[in-house]
Enzyme design. Structure first.
Site, PDB file in Angstrom:
ATOM      1  CG  ASP A  16      -1.938  -1.150   1.145  1.00  0.00           C
ATOM      2  OD1 ASP A  16      -2.989  -0.985   0.523  1.00  0.00           O
ATOM      3  OD2 ASP A  16      -1.628  -2.225   1.707  1.00  0.00           O
ATOM      4  CG  HIS A  18      -2.184   4.115  -1.361  1.00  0.00           C
ATOM      5  ND1 HIS A  18      -3.405   4.037  -1.977  1.00  0.00           N
ATOM      6  CD2 HIS A  18      -2.192   3.129  -0.421  1.00  0.00           C
ATOM      7  CE1 HIS A  18      -4.131   3.083  -1.438  1.00  0.00           C
ATOM      8  NE2 HIS A  18      -3.409   2.504  -0.483  1.00  0.00           N
ATOM      9  CG  ASP A  56      -4.037  -0.502  -3.154  1.00  0.00           C
ATOM     10  OD1 ASP A  56      -4.490  -0.833  -4.265  1.00  0.00           O
ATOM     11  OD2 ASP A  56      -4.767  -0.340  -2.161  1.00  0.00           O
ATOM     12  CG  ASN A 124      -8.535  -1.645  -3.058  1.00  0.00           C
ATOM     13  OD1 ASN A 124      -7.428  -1.784  -2.549  1.00  0.00           O
ATOM     14  ND2 ASN A 124      -9.378  -0.715  -2.654  1.00  0.00           N
ATOM     15  CG  HIS A 125      -6.522   2.426  -4.371  1.00  0.00           C
ATOM     16  ND1 HIS A 125      -6.894   3.747  -4.354  1.00  0.00           N
ATOM     17  CD2 HIS A 125      -6.953   1.914  -3.188  1.00  0.00           C
ATOM     18  CE1 HIS A 125      -7.522   4.029  -3.226  1.00  0.00           C
ATOM     19  NE2 HIS A 125      -7.558   2.928  -2.490  1.00  0.00           N
ATOM     20  CG  HIS A 213      -4.492  -5.560  -1.831  1.00  0.00           C
ATOM     21  ND1 HIS A 213      -3.453  -4.726  -1.457  1.00  0.00           N
ATOM     22  CD2 HIS A 213      -5.569  -4.758  -1.950  1.00  0.00           C
ATOM     23  CE1 HIS A 213      -3.886  -3.486  -1.384  1.00  0.00           C
ATOM     24  NE2 HIS A 213      -5.179  -3.472  -1.675  1.00  0.00           N
ATOM     25  CG  HIS A 241      -7.455  -3.685   1.365  1.00  0.00           C
ATOM     26  ND1 HIS A 241      -7.647  -2.647   0.477  1.00  0.00           N
ATOM     27  CD2 HIS A 241      -8.632  -3.842   2.020  1.00  0.00           C
ATOM     28  CE1 HIS A 241      -8.892  -2.198   0.583  1.00  0.00           C
ATOM     29  NE2 HIS A 241      -9.504  -2.901   1.520  1.00  0.00           N
ATOM     30  CG  HIS A 243      -4.174   2.010   4.491  1.00  0.00           C
ATOM     31  ND1 HIS A 243      -4.153   3.249   3.894  1.00  0.00           N
ATOM     32  CD2 HIS A 243      -4.290   1.112   3.485  1.00  0.00           C
ATOM     33  CE1 HIS A 243      -4.265   3.108   2.583  1.00  0.00           C
ATOM     34  NE2 HIS A 243      -4.359   1.813   2.317  1.00  0.00           N
TER      35      HIS A 243
END
Length: 561
Positions: A16, A18, A56, A124-125, A213, A241, A243
């Site tokens: 993650d 991001h 992610d 998922n992002h 995830h 996933h 955080h």
């Protein structure tokens, strides 16, 4: 505790990241890029065998050019070079890397010099979308910078084939499963439609590492994946996933495996779970034993959060004169207290950003009034990174069953609520709420601009064929037929409508008709699914040692289901 040797795998673990989160923000725009640079630099400093990312990597499904450029630049800087790779891949790589036209690990490509291979599942992002079923990771995979694995292309059944690695006498089986809607994956686990494949021989000699995830905490009856669903032969699960950083491995006493949850490397929401200190992990595996070292991230922006319940305060009540001013003074003192704590922690850490994130949640239940948060924030505009949302007013609801916040609803839930509340005259006649919700979610979350149009076009054509077959001609008869509901797409089929419309468009366009069209929208139904063509695969490539640049045939390509 033994020193690193030729039998020890060293793996850098992160999830993650991001990348690109708030990249246009004047203060926080570089946060995710700085932290990815720190993570990759840490991998090079520790001379790891490979990097494992748990989904992610990107925040947006379609990253900006700046975001992609920065990511490619950093991967090239830290992951390319002449340092030899000291482990072999023994499994059938055409199965492991089935989403690319170059189905072999990047360090075995004679056109590339890779010093630190990076393996990643999608989240998922940054999940695959569109008619071609591509994601941002596939761009990095095609360029030879990242090995994208764990992408399931089947709607009916998931078979997870591990990447089999060997370093000295240590054998490592790396399993991965990219993000899938939790409700559907939960249902597939219950129906025994998920299988993890293992080598036929010497099964007890392999260290089994699984990267997933999905929701780990329960958000609904089936909106998560219970740990007991996973196979008991697994040794360690890297859970993406979620955080909150819970990187210290915890033992599942029922399945007898360990779970590590590295958490995100950048705060994407001002919630308590994001306030935990951010870490990545350095995993060492030798034989069937492991050790996970926590490495704190130094470039992460500090985040402090506190709660204040006004009704619990002793020195004022809702009836106290000028109580709003007293509440504002209390909030000022709390924010100042958090800023002082942040400054003390930042001493001696030059890489930590100067301005922290501050959030004060104020419960004003009991007749209290709110004050002007914009005016309040002006007092801290030069000291905090989020001056516009320092204060968050909230009120407890009397009905315990109605505590769900609007911000937690999905787009399709909002669509359903709209049609439940609206008048009968504007209800849907041809489309279902479920199908329209899915199309709008695809439009909003994945930037698929044609999603709604393709759903409507598909249903109009289907309705016209139905009416022609029934011989309906007059407007009155058409209206009667539509009102009867015989033209409406069923819930089981409307999730495939957009997918079929795209397939029809591809047949008349420039994109090959055998492109993977199993996008996220079409994967929410177990029935009524359109048949999918098998993915086109390139030449089979086996594993080899690093000694030369040629590719040899793999030693192990057999599995036991």
């Amino acid at each position: 505790s033994s020193p690193d040797d030729e039998d020890t795998f060293k793996i850098l673990i992160a999830t993650d990241i991001h990348l690109g989160y708030l990249e246009k923000d004047a203060i926080r725009g570089n946060d995710s890029f700085n932290t990815l640079d720190e993570i990759l630099k840490c991998a090079k400093t520790n001379q790891v065998d490979f990097i494992l990312l748990g989904g992610d990597l990107f925040h947006e499904n379609k990253p900006s050019r700046r975001c992609l450029h920065s990511c490619i630049t950093m991967l090239r800087r830290y992951c390319m070079g002449d340092t030899p790779i000291n482990f072999n891949i023994l499994s059938d790589q055409t199965v492991n890397f089935n989403t690319t036209q170059f189905p072999w690990v990047n360090y075995q490509d004679e056109n590339l010099n890779i010093s630190i291979p990076a393996f990643s599942i999608h989240g998922n992002h940054d999940d695959p979308t569109g008619a071609e079923g591509l994601c941002a990771l596939d761009l990095l995979s095609a360029s030879g910078l990242v090995n994208h694995f764990g992408h399931s292309q089947s709607v009916e059944r998931i078979e997870i084939s591990p990447i089999l690695m060997q370093k000295g006498n240590t054998k490592l089986a790396l399993f991965g499963l990219g993000s899938i809607p939790d409700e559907r994956l939960y249902r597939m686990f219950v129906n025994n439609q998920v299988t993890m494949l293992r080598p036929k021989e010497d099964q007890d000699e392999w260290f089994n590492l699984f990267t997933i995830h999905q929701n780990r905490s329960k958000h609904g009856p089936t909106n998560y994946i219970p740990e007991q669903f996973l196979d008991e032969f697994i040794d360690l699960v890297v859970w993406g996933h979620e955080h909150e950083c819970l990187i210290a491995p915890t033992r599942n006493e029922q399945q007898l495996f360990y779970v590590t949850q590295p958490g995100s490397s950048v705060a994407t929401s001002l919630s308590p779970g994001e306030a935990a200190k951010k870490h990545i992990g350095l995993l060492r595996v030798k034989g069937r034993k492991m050790n996970l070292q926590k490495i704190p991230l130094k470039t992460v922006r500090q985040f402090f959060i506190q709660d204040v319940v006004l009704d619990d305060q002793d020195h004022f009540t809702a009836d106290t004169p000028q109580v709003t001013k007293k509440v504002e003074d209390l909030c000022y003192a709390k924010v100042t207290e958090m800023l002082d704590e942040a400054e003390r922690e930042r001493l001696g850490c030059p890489l930590t950003p100067e301005k922290p994130l501050i959030r004060l949640r104020v419960d004003y239940t009991g007749g209290f009034d709110t004050f002007n948060t914009s005016r309040f924030s002006q007092k801290f505009v030069d000291r905090v990174a989020n001056p516009k949302d320092i204060i968050h007013f909230l009120r407890r609801r009397e009905q315990k069953g109605d505590i769900k916040a609007v911000e937690g609803l999905r787009v399709e839930d909002l669509v359903k609520q709209y049609f439940e509340a609206t008048e009968q005259t504007v209800q849907l006649s041809l489309l279902t709420e479920h199908g329209m919700g899915k199309a709008i979610q695809e439009f909003v979350d994945k930037d698929e601009k044609d999603a709604i149009e393709e759903l409507i076009t598909y249903q109009l054509e289907k309705t016209q064929r139905h009416l022609e077959a029934r011989g309906v001609i007059t407007e009155q008869d058409i209206d009667t037929e539509v009102r009867a509901g015989s033209c409406m797409i069923s819930r089981a089929k409307d999730v495939n409508a957009i997918n079929r419309a795209k397939a029809h468009r591809l047949e008349h366009g420039n994109v090959p008709v055998d492109s993977d069209i199993s996008n996220e929208l079409a994967l929410d139904s177990d029935e009524g699914s359109a048949p999918f063509a098998p993915p086109t695969r390139g030449r089979g490539r086996g594993g080899r040692g690093r000694g030369g640049r040629g590719r040899g045939r793999g030693e192990l390509s057999y599995y036991l289901s």
